[in-house]
Scaffold this motif. Structure first.
Motif, PDB file in Angstrom:
ATOM      1  N   VAL A   2       7.443 -17.439 -15.035  1.00 34.21           N
ATOM      2  CA  VAL A   2       7.311 -17.733 -16.446  1.00 34.21           C
ATOM      3  C   VAL A   2       5.974 -17.215 -16.951  1.00 34.21           C
ATOM      4  CG1 VAL A   2       7.175 -19.555 -18.181  1.00 34.21           C
ATOM      5  CG2 VAL A   2       8.787 -19.751 -16.275  1.00 34.21           C
ATOM      6  N   GLN A   3       6.010 -16.542 -18.075  1.00 33.58           N
ATOM      7  CA  GLN A   3       4.785 -16.083 -18.722  1.00 33.58           C
ATOM      8  C   GLN A   3       4.604 -16.823 -20.043  1.00 33.58           C
ATOM      9  OE1 GLN A   3       7.111 -13.324 -17.743  1.00 33.58           O
ATOM     10  NE2 GLN A   3       6.127 -13.665 -15.757  1.00 33.58           N
ATOM     11  N   LEU A   4       3.379 -17.246 -20.300  1.00 31.95           N
ATOM     12  CA  LEU A   4       3.048 -17.964 -21.512  1.00 31.95           C
ATOM     13  C   LEU A   4       1.892 -17.251 -22.204  1.00 31.95           C
ATOM     14  CD1 LEU A   4       3.024 -21.592 -20.053  1.00 31.95           C
ATOM     15  CD2 LEU A   4       4.913 -20.477 -21.253  1.00 31.95           C
ATOM     16  N   VAL A   5       2.013 -17.036 -23.493  1.00 30.33           N
ATOM     17  CA  VAL A   5       0.980 -16.354 -24.256  1.00 30.33           C
ATOM     18  C   VAL A   5       0.644 -17.168 -25.491  1.00 30.33           C
ATOM     19  CG1 VAL A   5       0.307 -14.260 -25.463  1.00 30.33           C
ATOM     20  CG2 VAL A   5       1.760 -14.110 -23.446  1.00 30.33           C
ATOM     21  N   GLU A   6      -0.605 -17.638 -25.557  1.00 33.08           N
ATOM     22  CA  GLU A   6      -1.073 -18.403 -26.700  1.00 33.08           C
ATOM     23  C   GLU A   6      -1.638 -17.473 -27.769  1.00 33.08           C
ATOM     24  OE1 GLU A   6      -2.422 -20.785 -22.958  1.00 33.08           O
ATOM     25  OE2 GLU A   6      -2.350 -18.686 -23.604  1.00 33.08           O
ATOM     26  N   SER A   7      -1.594 -17.934 -29.001  1.00 34.27           N
ATOM     27  CA  SER A   7      -2.191 -17.201 -30.106  1.00 34.27           C
ATOM     28  C   SER A   7      -2.541 -18.173 -31.218  1.00 34.27           C
ATOM     29  CB  SER A   7      -1.257 -16.110 -30.626  1.00 34.27           C
ATOM     30  OG  SER A   7      -0.064 -16.671 -31.141  1.00 34.27           O
ATOM     31  N   GLY A   8      -3.373 -17.731 -32.140  1.00 38.83           N
ATOM     32  CA  GLY A   8      -3.702 -18.525 -33.308  1.00 38.83           C
ATOM     33  C   GLY A   8      -5.099 -19.102 -33.335  1.00 38.83           C
ATOM     34  N   GLY A   9      -5.810 -19.049 -32.223  1.00 40.18           N
ATOM     35  CA  GLY A   9      -7.155 -19.592 -32.195  1.00 40.18           C
ATOM     36  C   GLY A   9      -8.126 -18.720 -32.979  1.00 40.18           C
ATOM     37  N   GLU A  10      -9.074 -19.360 -33.667  1.00 41.30           N
ATOM     38  CA  GLU A  10     -10.075 -18.645 -34.437  1.00 41.30           C
ATOM     39  C   GLU A  10     -11.191 -19.588 -34.846  1.00 41.30           C
ATOM     40  OE1 GLU A  10      -7.426 -17.387 -37.692  1.00 41.30           O
ATOM     41  OE2 GLU A  10      -8.676 -18.629 -39.007  1.00 41.30           O
ATOM     42  N   LEU A  11     -12.160 -19.049 -35.557  1.00 38.15           N
ATOM     43  CA  LEU A  11     -13.251 -19.852 -36.096  1.00 38.15           C
ATOM     44  C   LEU A  11     -12.796 -20.529 -37.375  1.00 38.15           C
ATOM     45  CD1 LEU A  11     -16.277 -20.692 -36.197  1.00 38.15           C
ATOM     46  CD2 LEU A  11     -16.680 -18.557 -37.445  1.00 38.15           C
ATOM     47  N   VAL A  12     -13.057 -21.827 -37.480  1.00 41.13           N
ATOM     48  CA  VAL A  12     -12.668 -22.586 -38.656  1.00 41.13           C
ATOM     49  C   VAL A  12     -13.737 -23.635 -38.941  1.00 41.13           C
ATOM     50  CG1 VAL A  12     -11.331 -24.273 -37.329  1.00 41.13           C
ATOM     51  CG2 VAL A  12     -10.781 -23.875 -39.743  1.00 41.13           C
ATOM     52  N   GLN A  13     -13.912 -23.984 -40.198  1.00 44.46           N
ATOM     53  CA  GLN A  13     -14.877 -25.009 -40.571  1.00 44.46           C
ATOM     54  C   GLN A  13     -14.321 -26.400 -40.305  1.00 44.46           C
ATOM     55  OE1 GLN A  13     -16.236 -24.546 -44.601  1.00 44.46           O
ATOM     56  NE2 GLN A  13     -17.056 -22.507 -44.258  1.00 44.46           N
ATOM     57  N   ALA A  14     -15.214 -27.338 -40.062  1.00 47.12           N
ATOM     58  CA  ALA A  14     -14.806 -28.725 -39.869  1.00 47.12           C
ATOM     59  C   ALA A  14     -13.971 -29.192 -41.051  1.00 47.12           C
ATOM     60  CB  ALA A  14     -16.028 -29.615 -39.691  1.00 47.12           C
ATOM     61  N   GLY A  15     -12.900 -29.902 -40.746  1.00 43.61           N
ATOM     62  CA  GLY A  15     -11.989 -30.363 -41.774  1.00 43.61           C
ATOM     63  C   GLY A  15     -10.840 -29.421 -42.040  1.00 43.61           C
ATOM     64  N   GLY A  16     -10.913 -28.235 -41.490  1.00 46.39           N
ATOM     65  CA  GLY A  16      -9.870 -27.249 -41.683  1.00 46.39           C
ATOM     66  C   GLY A  16      -8.713 -27.431 -40.729  1.00 46.39           C
ATOM     67  N   SER A  17      -7.755 -26.520 -40.814  1.00 47.07           N
ATOM     68  CA  SER A  17      -6.543 -26.596 -40.010  1.00 47.07           C
ATOM     69  C   SER A  17      -6.236 -25.270 -39.341  1.00 47.07           C
ATOM     70  CB  SER A  17      -5.346 -26.994 -40.876  1.00 47.07           C
ATOM     71  OG  SER A  17      -5.515 -28.270 -41.459  1.00 47.07           O
ATOM     72  N   GLY A 120      -0.808 -20.369 -19.675  1.00 47.91           N
ATOM     73  CA  GLY A 120      -1.177 -19.199 -20.441  1.00 47.91           C
ATOM     74  C   GLY A 120      -2.634 -18.847 -20.220  1.00 47.91           C
ATOM     75  N   GLN A 121      -3.075 -17.783 -20.858  1.00 43.68           N
ATOM     76  CA  GLN A 121      -4.442 -17.302 -20.679  1.00 43.68           C
ATOM     77  C   GLN A 121      -5.456 -18.044 -21.542  1.00 43.68           C
ATOM     78  OE1 GLN A 121      -2.270 -15.897 -22.720  1.00 43.68           O
ATOM     79  NE2 GLN A 121      -3.495 -15.767 -24.589  1.00 43.68           N
ATOM     80  N   GLY A 122      -4.983 -18.781 -22.514  1.00 41.82           N
ATOM     81  CA  GLY A 122      -5.852 -19.538 -23.388  1.00 41.82           C
ATOM     82  C   GLY A 122      -6.188 -18.814 -24.675  1.00 41.82           C
ATOM     83  N   THR A 123      -6.485 -19.586 -25.708  1.00 46.22           N
ATOM     84  CA  THR A 123      -6.931 -19.040 -26.981  1.00 46.22           C
ATOM     85  C   THR A 123      -8.099 -19.878 -27.481  1.00 46.22           C
ATOM     86  OG1 THR A 123      -6.215 -18.375 -29.213  1.00 46.22           O
ATOM     87  CG2 THR A 123      -5.271 -20.410 -28.336  1.00 46.22           C
ATOM     88  N   GLN A 124      -9.130 -19.203 -27.958  1.00 48.66           N
ATOM     89  CA  GLN A 124     -10.370 -19.875 -28.342  1.00 48.66           C
ATOM     90  C   GLN A 124     -10.274 -20.476 -29.736  1.00 48.66           C
ATOM     91  OE1 GLN A 124     -13.524 -20.191 -26.576  1.00 48.66           O
ATOM     92  NE2 GLN A 124     -13.837 -21.643 -28.271  1.00 48.66           N
ATOM     93  N   VAL A 125     -10.617 -21.743 -29.825  1.00 51.10           N
ATOM     94  CA  VAL A 125     -10.736 -22.434 -31.107  1.00 51.10           C
ATOM     95  C   VAL A 125     -12.185 -22.868 -31.262  1.00 51.10           C
ATOM     96  CG1 VAL A 125     -10.095 -24.460 -32.460  1.00 51.10           C
ATOM     97  CG2 VAL A 125      -8.358 -23.227 -31.143  1.00 51.10           C
ATOM     98  N   THR A 126     -12.810 -22.444 -32.337  1.00 51.25           N
ATOM     99  CA  THR A 126     -14.190 -22.813 -32.604  1.00 51.25           C
ATOM    100  C   THR A 126     -14.267 -23.473 -33.974  1.00 51.25           C
ATOM    101  OG1 THR A 126     -15.020 -20.950 -31.296  1.00 51.25           O
ATOM    102  CG2 THR A 126     -16.560 -22.006 -32.804  1.00 51.25           C
ATOM    103  N   VAL A 127     -14.798 -24.685 -34.004  1.00 48.27           N
ATOM    104  CA  VAL A 127     -14.917 -25.448 -35.241  1.00 48.27           C
ATOM    105  C   VAL A 127     -16.395 -25.587 -35.576  1.00 48.27           C
ATOM    106  CG1 VAL A 127     -14.330 -27.558 -36.460  1.00 48.27           C
ATOM    107  CG2 VAL A 127     -12.832 -26.702 -34.645  1.00 48.27           C
ATOM    108  N   SER A 128     -16.800 -25.035 -36.689  1.00 47.25           N
ATOM    109  CA  SER A 128     -18.194 -25.085 -37.103  1.00 47.25           C
ATOM    110  C   SER A 128     -18.489 -26.360 -37.874  1.00 47.25           C
ATOM    111  CB  SER A 128     -18.541 -23.864 -37.956  1.00 47.25           C
ATOM    112  OG  SER A 128     -17.779 -23.844 -39.153  1.00 47.25           O
ATOM    113  N   SER A 129     -19.743 -26.809 -37.795  1.00 44.71           N
ATOM    114  CA  SER A 129     -20.157 -28.040 -38.462  1.00 44.71           C
ATOM    115  C   SER A 129     -20.257 -27.850 -39.964  1.00 44.71           C
ATOM    116  CB  SER A 129     -21.497 -28.520 -37.918  1.00 44.71           C
ATOM    117  OG  SER A 129     -21.426 -28.764 -36.533  1.00 44.71           O
TER     118      SER A 129
END
Length: 129
Positions: A2-17, A120-129
């Protein structure tokens, strides 16, 4: 395999979605319980959310309950993680995982990384203050 591929992670401000996606291939998606885990720098990987094979049962860690929603579309072989009201402490690499063992999904099994055979390989989510 089984192969799993994540997507959608990005930089977002606190309170965002954000909405993360995990696309599966190489197996029968509807047979797998699916989970999301995350790992922040210097910390161990931790459970975030999980969903049963049919989607009838969902589980969440206390830190994300009420803010995150896990869902799946078996016709698209995809599991999602909708993340609302993001906080800086949500910053991490988010991993999708599949559990192919047929059993009744419980919180005990769904929240344990050792129950999952495919990652999966992972996707980075970064939430800024």
């Amino acid at each position: 395999q089984v192969q799993l591929v994540e997507s959608g992670g990005e930089l977002v401000q606190a309170g965002g979605s954000l909405r993360l996606s995990c696309a599966a291939s190489g197996g029968t998606f509807s047979r797998y319980a699916m989970g999301w885990f995350r790992q922040a720098p210097g910390k161990e990987r931790e459970f975030v959310a999980a969903i049963s094979r049919s989607g009838g049962r969902t589980y969440y860690s206390d830190s994300v309950k009420g803010r995150f929603t896990i869902s799946r579309d078996n016709a698209k072989n995809t599991v999602y993680l909708q993340m609302n009201n993001l906080k800086p402490e949500d910053t991490a690499v988010y991993y999708c995982a599949a559990d192919p063992v047929y059993r009744t999904t419980t919180y005990h099994t769904a929240s344990s990384e050792y129950e999952y055979d495919y990652w999966g390989q992972g996707t980075q989510v970064t939430v800024s203050s």
